[in-house]
Design a protein around this motif. Structure first.
Motif, mmCIF file in Angstrom:
data_model
loop_
_atom_site.group_PDB
_atom_site.id
_atom_site.type_symbol
_atom_site.label_atom_id
_atom_site.label_comp_id
_atom_site.label_asym_id
_atom_site.label_seq_id
_atom_site.Cartn_x
_atom_site.Cartn_y
_atom_site.Cartn_z
ATOM 1 N N LYS A 1 -4.327 9.709 7.802
ATOM 2 C CA LYS A 1 -4.477 8.596 6.868
ATOM 3 C C LYS A 1 -5.929 8.414 6.469
ATOM 4 O O LYS A 1 -6.838 8.593 7.282
ATOM 5 C CB LYS A 1 -3.969 7.303 7.505
ATOM 6 N N TYR B 1 -8.928 2.707 5.176
ATOM 7 C CA TYR B 1 -8.446 1.662 4.283
ATOM 8 C C TYR B 1 -9.537 1.172 3.330
ATOM 9 O O TYR B 1 -9.275 0.848 2.173
ATOM 10 C CB TYR B 1 -7.896 0.492 5.094
ATOM 11 N N TYR C 1 -8.581 -4.353 -4.439
ATOM 12 C CA TYR C 1 -7.149 -4.058 -4.537
ATOM 13 C C TYR C 1 -6.638 -4.279 -5.970
ATOM 14 O O TYR C 1 -5.826 -3.508 -6.475
ATOM 15 C CB TYR C 1 -6.365 -4.936 -3.571
ATOM 16 N N GLU D 1 -0.199 3.398 -0.838
ATOM 17 C CA GLU D 1 -1.326 3.475 0.107
ATOM 18 C C GLU D 1 -2.270 2.292 -0.087
ATOM 19 O O GLU D 1 -2.736 1.696 0.886
ATOM 20 C CB GLU D 1 -2.057 4.795 -0.099
ATOM 21 N N GLU E 1 -0.668 -0.837 1.346
ATOM 22 C CA GLU E 1 -0.755 -0.867 2.813
ATOM 23 C C GLU E 1 -2.164 -1.249 3.269
ATOM 24 O O GLU E 1 -2.337 -2.056 4.187
ATOM 25 C CB GLU E 1 -0.364 0.505 3.371
ATOM 26 N N ALA E 2 -3.169 -0.711 2.604
ATOM 27 C CA ALA E 2 -4.554 -1.030 2.970
ATOM 28 C C ALA E 2 -4.845 -2.509 2.744
ATOM 29 O O ALA E 2 -5.460 -3.179 3.591
ATOM 30 C CB ALA E 2 -5.502 -0.162 2.149
ATOM 31 N N LYS F 1 -7.297 -7.192 10.181
ATOM 32 C CA LYS F 1 -8.562 -6.562 9.798
ATOM 33 C C LYS F 1 -9.453 -6.372 11.027
ATOM 34 O O LYS F 1 -10.100 -5.322 11.201
ATOM 35 C CB LYS F 1 -9.276 -7.423 8.758
ATOM 36 N N TYR G 1 -8.119 -3.513 13.015
ATOM 37 C CA TYR G 1 -8.391 -2.236 12.352
ATOM 38 C C TYR G 1 -9.864 -1.863 12.485
ATOM 39 O O TYR G 1 -10.202 -0.696 12.724
ATOM 40 C CB TYR G 1 -8.003 -2.314 10.868
ATOM 41 N N HIS H 1 -6.711 3.142 12.636
ATOM 42 C CA HIS H 1 -5.265 3.218 12.406
ATOM 43 C C HIS H 1 -4.483 3.124 13.702
ATOM 44 O O HIS H 1 -3.304 2.749 13.694
ATOM 45 C CB HIS H 1 -4.915 4.524 11.691
#
Length: 381
Positions: free
Chosen positions: A3, A6, A25, A49, A52-53, A63, A66, A71
């Motif tokens: 992946k 993000y 976004y 994708e 999802e991010a 956050k 992450y 991931h």
């Protein structure tokens, strides 16, 4: 396949603020939306994708996890998928956050609402047709009109609630006036069925207006008709139209002018035309004649000797005023020479003598008419 980071997916730096995350976004969602990339099959995967991010980075707890574990924070026993188990990374939740920013202008989103509420509906504009005489169009006038319209209810002060109580926020749409439904990749907005898009409901409606906040009533208004109006002139009275629903602003009233035809004058913009009869003697000998004017007065014009029917003369400044001020139009007078009827014996004798003298003074004309007479006599034979 590993992946991507993000932050890299959204094109933002680590440590980005919530507003920067949302902005990143919004740009990616607009750029990668499948409807905008029908010729790029890979865009759908990149769009998911980005969803999802954003689903992870918009949530403070996710956050933080992450940022610490990458991931791995959402794999195995450390919390599952970032979207809570959905294969699309909870697309509905992520995309709906910026739905209004992307499509609000087209689907009536929340961009113009304040404090979660919906602005009360504005009343409709009204049209009123008003006929005036040419004299009134010349001078201008103040006229009273009666307009059937909707006005704010006195019993509830326009709120629609009994006793003037305030409406409450609609529980179905939370005051937004619209509800959302998820259909595949799309979030569709519809008018709220509970409040009909108003964002508010009334638990105890006013008995006088039945919750509408307005009632039907004839209103008497005084309208200023300026000098120089013509058929098609439109006068706008701001705020004098139909009252809005439940205290909403009123619409406007538009008055359309129709100027009635006049028995003497014909209008062409600022100029007036008037056909004036003159006797055969006045047309032949010339002289001064009196003519009516639109202001109710009289004017005099000089008729040149030998004038024929259709000859035009101009009275300057005796026409219609210009609507926006300035100079005044002219009055165009067209002569109509009358042939005398019901002649006495003496008048006939004088006319015969006149005709004989005319033939003597104009032998060419006399010869022409003699030829015409001979032609018709031969046709009869």
């Amino acid at each position: 396949m590993a992946k991507r980071d993000y932050y890299e997916v959204l094109g933002i730096a680590k440590g980005a603020t919530p507003e920067e995350i949302k902005k990143g976004y919004r740009v990616k969602a607009k750029e990668l939306h499948p409807d905008r990339n029908t010729d790029k099959p890979e865009a759908e995967g990149q769009f998911k994708e980005a969803n999802e991010a954003y689903e992870v980075l918009k949530d403070a707890d996710k956050k933080a996890a992450y940022d610490r574990y990458g991931h791995a924070a959402f794999e195995g026993g450390m919390g599952g998928r970032p979207g809570g188990g959905g294969g699309q990374g909870d697309f509905s939740s992520a995309f709906s956050d910026v739905f209004d920013d992307l499509f609000g202008d087209f689907m009536g989103g929340r961009g113009g609402q304040q404090g979660g509420g919906r602005r009360a509906a504005r009343g409709s504009d009204l049209r009123f047709n008003l006929r005036v005489s040419l004299e009134d169009a010349f001078a201008g006038l103040q006229k009273s009109i009666n307009v059937p319209t909707s006005v704010a209810c006195d019993s509830c002060s326009g709120s629609g609630a009994e006793g003037g109580a305030e409406p409450t926020t609609c529980p179905t749409c939370s005051g937004m006036g619209k509800v959302r439904a998820q259909q595949g990749f799309f979030t569709v907005e519809r008018t709220c069925p509970t409040c009909s898009g108003l964002g508010q409901i009334i638990k105890n409606p006013c008995k006088s207006c039945r919750g509408a906040g307005r009632v039907e009533k004839d209103r008497s208004l005084s309208v200023n008709i300026p000098a120089g109006v013509e058929t098609g002139t439109r006068i706008r009275l701001a705020g004098e139209g139909e009252a809005g629903m439940r205290g909403g602003p009123s619409g406007d009233l538009y008055i359309f002018i129709e100027v009635q035809e006049h028995e003497l004058f014909e209008r062409d913009g600022p100029n007036l035309f008037c056909r004036v009869p003159v006797t055969m003697g006045s047309a032949a000998l010339g002289g001064s004649i009196e003519v009516p004017t639109i202001d109710g007065g009289r004017g005099r014009v000089q008729v040149p000797a030998g004038s024929q029917s259709g000859r035009q003369m101009r009275l300057r400044g005796k026409g219609m005023p210009h609507l926006r001020g300035g100079s005044t139009g002219d009055m165009i007078i067209e002569l109509a020479v009358e042939t005398p009827v019901n002649l006495t014996s003496r008048q006939k004798e004088i006319l015969r003598e006149f005709e004989e003298l005319s033939e003597e003074n104009n032998p060419e004309s006399s010869s022409f008419f003699s030829s015409v007479k001979s032609f018709w006599d031969s046709m009869k034979g």
